[in-house]
Design a protein around this motif. Structure first.
Motif, mmCIF file in Angstrom:
data_model
loop_
_atom_site.group_PDB
_atom_site.id
_atom_site.type_symbol
_atom_site.label_atom_id
_atom_site.label_comp_id
_atom_site.label_asym_id
_atom_site.label_seq_id
_atom_site.Cartn_x
_atom_site.Cartn_y
_atom_site.Cartn_z
ATOM 1 N N GLU A 148 50.154 49.830 29.874
ATOM 2 C CA GLU A 148 50.304 50.140 31.416
ATOM 3 C C GLU A 148 50.601 51.555 31.310
ATOM 4 N N PRO A 149 50.013 52.513 32.213
ATOM 5 C CA PRO A 149 50.355 53.710 32.150
ATOM 6 C C PRO A 149 51.913 54.054 33.080
ATOM 7 N N LEU A 150 51.988 53.152 33.672
ATOM 8 C CA LEU A 150 53.335 53.230 34.636
ATOM 9 C C LEU A 150 54.264 52.273 34.022
ATOM 10 N N GLY A 151 54.361 51.845 32.961
ATOM 11 C CA GLY A 151 55.198 50.914 32.185
ATOM 12 C C GLY A 151 56.127 51.742 31.321
ATOM 13 N N ASN A 152 57.163 51.081 30.743
ATOM 14 C CA ASN A 152 57.808 51.707 29.793
ATOM 15 C C ASN A 152 57.577 52.089 28.573
ATOM 16 N N GLU A 153 56.437 51.312 28.101
ATOM 17 C CA GLU A 153 55.923 51.566 26.534
ATOM 18 C C GLU A 153 54.921 52.746 26.708
ATOM 19 N N PHE A 154 54.715 53.395 27.851
ATOM 20 C CA PHE A 154 53.810 54.439 27.691
ATOM 21 C C PHE A 154 54.607 55.783 27.885
ATOM 22 N N ASP A 155 54.552 56.510 26.681
ATOM 23 C CA ASP A 155 55.339 57.603 26.412
ATOM 24 C C ASP A 155 54.435 58.464 25.500
ATOM 25 N N ALA A 156 55.018 59.760 25.430
ATOM 26 C CA ALA A 156 54.451 60.841 24.437
ATOM 27 C C ALA A 156 54.297 60.113 23.199
ATOM 28 N N ASN A 157 55.279 59.668 22.839
ATOM 29 C CA ASN A 157 55.303 58.748 21.265
ATOM 30 C C ASN A 157 53.931 57.832 21.079
ATOM 31 N N TYR A 158 53.912 57.195 22.106
ATOM 32 C CA TYR A 158 52.850 56.132 22.177
ATOM 33 C C TYR A 158 51.608 56.793 22.210
ATOM 34 N N LEU A 159 51.352 57.651 22.813
ATOM 35 C CA LEU A 159 50.153 58.663 22.979
ATOM 36 C C LEU A 159 49.924 59.077 21.612
ATOM 37 N N ALA A 160 50.762 59.763 20.878
ATOM 38 C CA ALA A 160 50.744 60.407 19.663
ATOM 39 C C ALA A 160 50.129 59.460 18.510
ATOM 40 N N GLU A 161 50.716 58.353 18.737
ATOM 41 C CA GLU A 161 50.337 57.365 17.657
ATOM 42 C C GLU A 161 48.828 57.078 18.043
ATOM 43 N N ALA A 162 48.634 56.786 19.376
ATOM 44 C CA ALA A 162 47.264 56.342 19.729
ATOM 45 C C ALA A 162 46.185 57.366 19.136
ATOM 46 N N PHE A 163 46.547 58.696 19.318
ATOM 47 C CA PHE A 163 45.478 59.761 19.192
ATOM 48 C C PHE A 163 45.520 60.198 17.741
ATOM 49 N N ARG A 164 46.419 59.677 16.928
ATOM 50 C CA ARG A 164 46.481 60.318 15.539
ATOM 51 C C ARG A 164 45.295 60.267 14.673
ATOM 52 N N SER A 165 44.473 59.119 15.010
ATOM 53 C CA SER A 165 43.174 59.427 14.242
ATOM 54 C C SER A 165 42.056 59.306 15.257
ATOM 55 N N LYS A 166 42.074 59.780 16.344
ATOM 56 C CA LYS A 166 41.206 59.777 17.232
ATOM 57 C C LYS A 166 40.215 61.327 17.282
ATOM 58 N N LYS A 167 39.140 61.044 16.876
ATOM 59 C CA LYS A 167 38.422 62.242 16.852
ATOM 60 C C LYS A 167 37.633 62.421 18.202
ATOM 61 N N ALA A 168 37.698 61.360 19.151
ATOM 62 C CA ALA A 168 36.989 61.524 20.167
ATOM 63 C C ALA A 168 37.562 62.643 21.188
ATOM 64 N N PRO A 169 36.675 63.033 22.426
ATOM 65 C CA PRO A 169 37.405 64.125 23.221
ATOM 66 C C PRO A 169 38.390 63.322 23.799
ATOM 67 N N LEU A 170 39.499 64.326 24.320
ATOM 68 C CA LEU A 170 40.466 63.777 24.878
ATOM 69 C C LEU A 170 40.259 63.210 26.207
ATOM 70 N N LYS A 171 39.193 63.695 26.931
ATOM 71 C CA LYS A 171 38.718 62.759 28.155
ATOM 72 C C LYS A 171 38.421 61.131 27.587
ATOM 73 N N ALA A 172 37.752 61.046 26.512
ATOM 74 C CA ALA A 172 37.181 59.691 26.356
ATOM 75 C C ALA A 172 38.358 58.749 25.867
ATOM 76 N N ALA A 173 39.234 59.499 25.116
ATOM 77 C CA ALA A 173 40.629 58.533 24.659
ATOM 78 C C ALA A 173 41.234 58.246 25.759
ATOM 79 N N LEU A 174 41.475 58.931 26.818
ATOM 80 C CA LEU A 174 41.963 58.495 27.716
ATOM 81 C C LEU A 174 41.305 57.682 28.545
ATOM 82 N N LEU A 175 40.069 57.240 28.507
ATOM 83 C CA LEU A 175 39.520 56.403 29.266
ATOM 84 C C LEU A 175 39.342 55.273 28.722
ATOM 85 N N ASP A 176 39.902 55.103 27.396
ATOM 86 C CA ASP A 176 39.826 54.070 26.479
ATOM 87 C C ASP A 176 40.635 52.867 26.804
ATOM 88 N N GLN A 177 40.201 51.891 27.454
ATOM 89 C CA GLN A 177 40.955 50.784 28.035
ATOM 90 C C GLN A 177 41.889 50.165 26.949
#
Length: 297
Positions: free
Chosen positions: A153-182
């Motif tokens: 949940e983006p309003l929860g405690n687990e959501f931070d820059a560190n989480y995003l960094a790991e989620a994005f580490r291997s993401k070749k998709a555009p930033l827009k698509a990655a953020l829409l990925d549920q």
DNA sequence: CGGGACTCCTGCCAGC
DNA sequence: TGCTGGCAGGAGTCCC
């Protein structure tokens, strides 16, 4: 229709009329929305007390007495209308709009009517029928097919820059698509991704992984997290966004669309101070993206 | 496997 | 005025 702020708004509206209340009747006008209703859908809800509601991603969950959970999703065009026993929208005093309630529950797109013991009705309307309803035992909730893979949940405690960094580490998709990925972040949709990216000054076109380095991440990920949270909280406070016909269950309209910086503003000037850019619309994975090429890099 | 295209469905609106 | 094509806040499924 609804992204996280709209779903949160709808959930709160339903919460106020369902928590601690007993549903005496469930009427279906058809046997499916996006998917077929589960077996004995109405029967399993009728007579049950609603214990509490919560939102998870863009899903609304109603915990019922007896251990089952009603799962609701509004799709693109789903909405709830609450009508009291006298046929009026509740909670609006004398300012209700009769045109909204006239015939509610019997319109061509009114697919489900929940009736409370005291006669109050909650009508689910969904022209495009991309919404869904399901029932699942509380113990099986987390494993439910539709909820199992949902991200933080983006309003929860687990959501931070560190989480995003790991989620994005291997993401070749555009930033827009990655953020829409549920499966990465729960509840962001087209509007709020566009708005958050504009606030953060990040291009929707850059690869998500471009913000991650081998042993660290671009500090703008922290900005992005901050802006995502802010835009969602502001939108919730505004009652969501009203495009076309989104209204709260109680008939009020959200107002956040009035402060969109980029969404649906193609050709307008970028509202950022001293930017001077012009908002563009592009298509990414089949959906409109609005952004300012001048200040979003 | 990840990423993108396609699909479901109806309503609305711009443009001809 | 009336038709047509494009587009819409979502997301599961399929195919490369």
């Amino acid at each position: 229709m609804p992204e996280l702020p709209e779903v949160e708004t709808v959930m709160r509206g339903l919460e106020s009329v369902l928590t601690g209340q007993r549903i005496s009747e469930v009427r279906l006008a058809r046997n499916n929305l996006r998917f077929p209703f589960p077996p004995d859908f109405a029967k399993r809800i009728e007579g049950r007390l609603v214990l509490r509601l919560k939102r998870r991603a863009k899903y609304i969950l109603a915990f019922l007495e007896g251990g089952e959970v009603l799962i609701l999703h509004l799709g693109m065009s789903g909405r709830f209308t609450i009508i009291d026993a006298k046929g009026r929208l509740t909670g609006l005093g004398e300012f209700y709009d009769e045109s909204v309630t006239a015939g509610a529950g019997s319109g061509p797109h009114d697919h489900v009517v929940f009736t409370r013991e005291d006669g109050l009705r909650i009508v689910y309307t969904d022209p495009r029928r991309f919404g869904l309803m399901d029932l699942v035992g509380e113990t099986g909730l987390e494993a439910h097919k539709l909820l199992a893979a949902i991200g933080v949940e983006p309003l929860g405690n687990e959501f931070d820059a560190n989480y995003l960094a790991e989620a994005f580490r291997s993401k070749k998709a555009p930033l827009k698509a990655a953020l829409l990925d549920q499966t990465l972040i729960a509840g962001l949709g087209n509007i709020y991704v566009c708005e958050a990216l504009h606030r953060a000054g990040l291009s929707p076109r850059r690869r998500a992984q471009s913000l991650v380095k081998k042993n660290s991440y671009d500090p703008r990920l922290e900005e992005l997290v901050r802006h995502i949270r802010a835009v969602l909280l502001e939108a919730i406070a505004a009652g969501g966004s009203t495009l076309r016909d989104f209204v709260h269950p109680k008939g009020e309209k959200g107002s956040f669309q009035q402060v969109f910086a980029v969404y649906d503003r193609e050709g307008e000037k970028c509202p950022k101070r001293r930017c001077g850019g012009t908002i563009r619309r592009i298509v990414q994975s089949g959906r409109s993206t609005f952004y300012c090429p001048r200040c979003q890099k």
